[in-house]
Design an enzyme around this catalytic site. Structure first.
Site, PDB file in Angstrom:
ATOM      1  N   HIS A  86     -11.351  -2.866   3.783  1.00  0.00           N
ATOM      2  CA  HIS A  86     -11.264  -2.477   5.198  1.00  0.00           C
ATOM      3  C   HIS A  86     -11.970  -1.149   5.477  1.00  0.00           C
ATOM      4  O   HIS A  86     -11.992  -0.711   6.619  1.00  0.00           O
ATOM      5  CB  HIS A  86      -9.789  -2.370   5.576  1.00  0.00           C
ATOM      6  CG  HIS A  86      -9.105  -1.265   4.818  1.00  0.00           C
ATOM      7  ND1 HIS A  86      -8.930  -1.306   3.448  1.00  0.00           N
ATOM      8  CD2 HIS A  86      -8.598  -0.086   5.216  1.00  0.00           C
ATOM      9  CE1 HIS A  86      -8.345  -0.203   3.055  1.00  0.00           C
ATOM     10  NE2 HIS A  86      -8.124   0.564   4.110  1.00  0.00           N
TER      11      HIS A  86
ATOM     12  N   ASP B  51       0.868  -1.166   0.000  1.00  0.00           N
ATOM     13  CA  ASP B  51       0.000   0.000   0.000  1.00  0.00           C
ATOM     14  C   ASP B  51       0.915   1.229   0.000  1.00  0.00           C
ATOM     15  O   ASP B  51       1.763   1.371   0.886  1.00  0.00           O
ATOM     16  CB  ASP B  51      -0.865  -0.014   1.264  1.00  0.00           C
ATOM     17  CG  ASP B  51      -2.249   0.538   1.024  1.00  0.00           C
ATOM     18  OD1 ASP B  51      -2.335   1.606   0.411  1.00  0.00           O
ATOM     19  OD2 ASP B  51      -3.220  -0.089   1.466  1.00  0.00           O
TER      20      ASP B  51
ATOM     21  N   ASP C 103      -3.001   4.724  -2.196  1.00  0.00           N
ATOM     22  CA  ASP C 103      -4.020   5.289  -1.319  1.00  0.00           C
ATOM     23  C   ASP C 103      -4.436   6.701  -1.750  1.00  0.00           C
ATOM     24  O   ASP C 103      -3.565   7.559  -1.956  1.00  0.00           O
ATOM     25  CB  ASP C 103      -3.417   5.344   0.095  1.00  0.00           C
ATOM     26  CG  ASP C 103      -4.430   5.668   1.160  1.00  0.00           C
ATOM     27  OD1 ASP C 103      -5.302   4.846   1.430  1.00  0.00           O
ATOM     28  OD2 ASP C 103      -4.340   6.778   1.735  1.00  0.00           O
TER      29      ASP C 103
HETATM   30  C1  NOJ Z   1      -7.998   5.265   2.277  1.00  0.00           C
HETATM   31  C2  NOJ Z   1      -7.690   4.055   3.101  1.00  0.00           C
HETATM   32  O1  NOJ Z   1      -8.219   2.919   2.494  1.00  0.00           O
HETATM   33  C3  NOJ Z   1      -8.266   4.322   4.471  1.00  0.00           C
HETATM   34  O2  NOJ Z   1      -8.270   3.171   5.287  1.00  0.00           O
HETATM   35  C4  NOJ Z   1      -7.483   5.428   5.092  1.00  0.00           C
HETATM   36  O3  NOJ Z   1      -8.041   5.741   6.343  1.00  0.00           O
HETATM   37  C5  NOJ Z   1      -7.494   6.686   4.207  1.00  0.00           C
HETATM   38  N1  NOJ Z   1      -7.289   6.388   2.828  1.00  0.00           N
HETATM   39  C6  NOJ Z   1      -6.417   7.622   4.627  1.00  0.00           C
HETATM   40  O4  NOJ Z   1      -5.167   7.075   4.335  1.00  0.00           O
END
Ligand code: NOJ
Length: 549
Positions: free
Chosen positions: A326, A99, A200
């Site tokens: 998630h 990630d 992300d």
């Molecule tokens: C997307 C991610 O999937 C999520 O879990 C995260 O809280 C936010 N971006 C910030 O990184």
């Protein structure tokens, strides 16, 4: 040279490491646990793993707040355990995706610590602004998690921008030094042998010049201005040209608020900068914009989301297919039915696994895990959930607010994977870091391994069929009866092979009709979730897959 797009033939599995499996008994999921379960993943038919962040992190957003991009957190077993998993995955022919979280770092990252003290070259690594002359915040943007998007830093004497939690300051991607850092991170993991990245909120990384106020959007103020910002394609092209093009790797762009036409600017196979996109429309059939604003489930909305991506990307780009991750509550609790748990769990699998694209399965989805419903709001861990409880819908009673979270919280999908009916669902021999869903004696892997009719075995069979039948991977897609509010019906076709998928989303029997040219009597029923399908109708949450060849 034509790229070998190996990801098109694959099925991926997402691991959210804290809750997958604890291999050393300290209560926290870790890479020792992942190593132990590689064979399980292989038996499920998985060809690749996407790891949610494994890097050292204070954990303000469960790892999406990174303090060091070039290491693995000791709580997951550190670098040695990671290399063992990487090797073990590769030995089994599985790819590994990391990630990449570069819209923001943790405030505990060394760069931020130096930036707040104006130590060069870090001074402009983040987005710092003084207050406005009238003392107000630099602009009116909201953060996605915790109120306004600006927090004052006493050390620097300025505000920093954070589109997520306060402990997640946004990087200043306009600074070429920051882009060089991103490239270093990419190279570091690719040189180690990693096969690609899920990136992300990558569509957020380019902020508009002058950071203007948002005068249009009533919620999530600022998002239309920083999402798909002015230099986004330039920066992504730079990463591609300088790094990604030099490796045999795949990239997956997470993109909140994106439509297929716009997606093509990122993932068109000839002109794009990335390979696939995680879109959110398929998550919005029972809510408005975010899970926290629930609406009644609307199958037509879901079908429109599925089909618009299938049609628009055809021949130009490749879909990423998913039902869970998630960030969203469990899909059976949302689009299916807890009452018809097994039937709807299987039906939801068939609804997406036979579409065109690369499917991702999220941990626990393959056994039909359900939403977690804690008795008290203090039991939630997630920063976004906690903020919502305290600050949203404050006109409602505490019970009503809690019930809203049962339906919307990301923590619903973050409880430990239920491996068996042993204590703590067999997730750990220690004290689990988080609550285990109390339904684990009924829903767990060990039980489903024994049951040929389980959701787990249905996933295995569906994945096997995907791999066996070229039509599932490469045939064209066509939706039938788009206005039907109970049934999702789609077909896939290529010369010599034809497939029809029927999915009932109704909790009552519905009559059956087949599209023209698809005669059930001449087709072979290759997958279904009720013994002895009846000719006239579909039973609650029934699914059938027919093949003609
Ligand atoms: C997307 C991610 O999937 C999520 O879990 C995260 O809280 C936010 N971006 C910030 O990184």
């Amino acid at each position: 040279m034509e790229r070998n797009r190996w990801y098109k033939d694959m099925v991926f599995y997402q691991i959210w490491p804290r809750s997958f499996y604890d291999g050393n008994g300290d209560g926290m999921g870790d890479l020792y646990g992942v190593y132990d379960k590689l064979d399980y993943l292989q038996q499920l038919g998985i060809d690749g793993i996407w790891f949610s962040p494994l890097y050292p992190s204070p954990g303000a957003d469960c790892g999406y707040d990174i303090a060091d991009y070039m290491d693995i957190d000791a709580m997951y077993g550190g670098m040695e355990a990671f290399k063992k998993v990487l090797h073990g995955a590769h030995e089994r022919g599985m790819k590994v995706l990391m990630d990449l979280v570069v819209n923001h770092t943790s405030d505990e990252h060394e760069w931020f610590q130096k930036s707040r003290q104006r130590i060069e070259p870090y001074t402009d690594y983040y987005i710092w602004r003084p207050a406005r002359p009238d003392g107000k915040l630099p602009n009116n943007w909201d953060s996605n998690f915790e109120g306004k998007a600006w927090t004052f830093d006493e050390v620097r004497g300025e505000y920093y921008l954070h589109l997520f939690a306060k402990k997640q300051p946004d990087l200043n991607m306009d600074n070429p030094l920051v882009r060089e850092e991103v490239k270093k991170i990419l190279r570091f993991w690719l040189d180690m042998g990693v096969d690609g990245f899920r990136e992300d909120v990558i569509t957020y990384i380019s902020k508009p010049e002058g950071l203007p106020d948002d005068r249009l959007f009533p919620i999530y103020k600022g998002m239309p201005l920083y999402n798909h910002g002015p230099h986004i394609h330039e920066y992504l092209s730079e990463f591609k040209r300088d790094v990604l093009d030099h490796y045999d790797c795949v990239t997956l762009a997470e993109a909140p608020l994106v439509w297929p036409d716009q997606a093509l600017k990122y993932i068109d196979e000839e002109k794009g900068q990335m390979d696939m996109m995680i879109q959110f429309q398929c998550q919005c059939a029972d809510c408005f914009f975010s899970d926290y604003m629930p609406t009644k489930f609307d199958l037509r909305k879901l079908k429109r989301a599925f089909s618009s991506w299938q049609y628009k990307l055809e021949g130009k780009a490749w879909n990423m297919l998913y039902m869970e991750n998630h960030d969203h509550p469990r899909i059976i609790s949302r689009y299916g039915s807890e009452k018809f748990w097994k039937e709807s769990g299987k039906m939801l699998a068939a609804a997406y696994l036979f579409q065109k694209g690369t499917p991702f399965v999220y941990q626990g989805q393959e056994i039909g895990m359900l939403n977690w419903k804690p008795e008290s709001p203090e039991m939630y861990e997630d920063v976004q959930t906690r903020w919502q409880y305290e600050n949203a819908a404050t006109n409602k009673t505490p019970e009503q607010r809690l019930q809203r979270l049962w339906r919307s919280s990301r923590d619903s999908a973050r409880t430990p994977v239920q491996w068996s009916d042993a204590e703590n669902a067999g997730f750990t021999t220690g004290t689990p870091w988080f609550y285990v869903n109390p339904n684990y004696p009924q829903i767990n892997v060990a039980q489903q391994e024994q049951d040929p009719d389980s959701i787990l075995n249905f996933y295995r069979k569906a994945i096997r069929l995907r791999k066996k039948l070229a039509v599932v991977r490469y045939g064209s897609y066509q939706e039938h009866f788009p206005l039907d509010g109970n049934i999702y019906c789609y077909s896939r076709q290529m010369p010599g092979q034809k497939l029809l998928v029927l999915c009932s989303f109704a909790d009552h029997p519905v009559s059956l009709r087949l599209p023209k040219g698809f005669d059930a009597a001449s087709g072979k029923l290759i997958l279904n979730n009720y013994a002895r399908p009846c000719r006239k109708g579909l039973r609650p949450y029934e699914t059938r897959v027919y093949l003609w060849e």
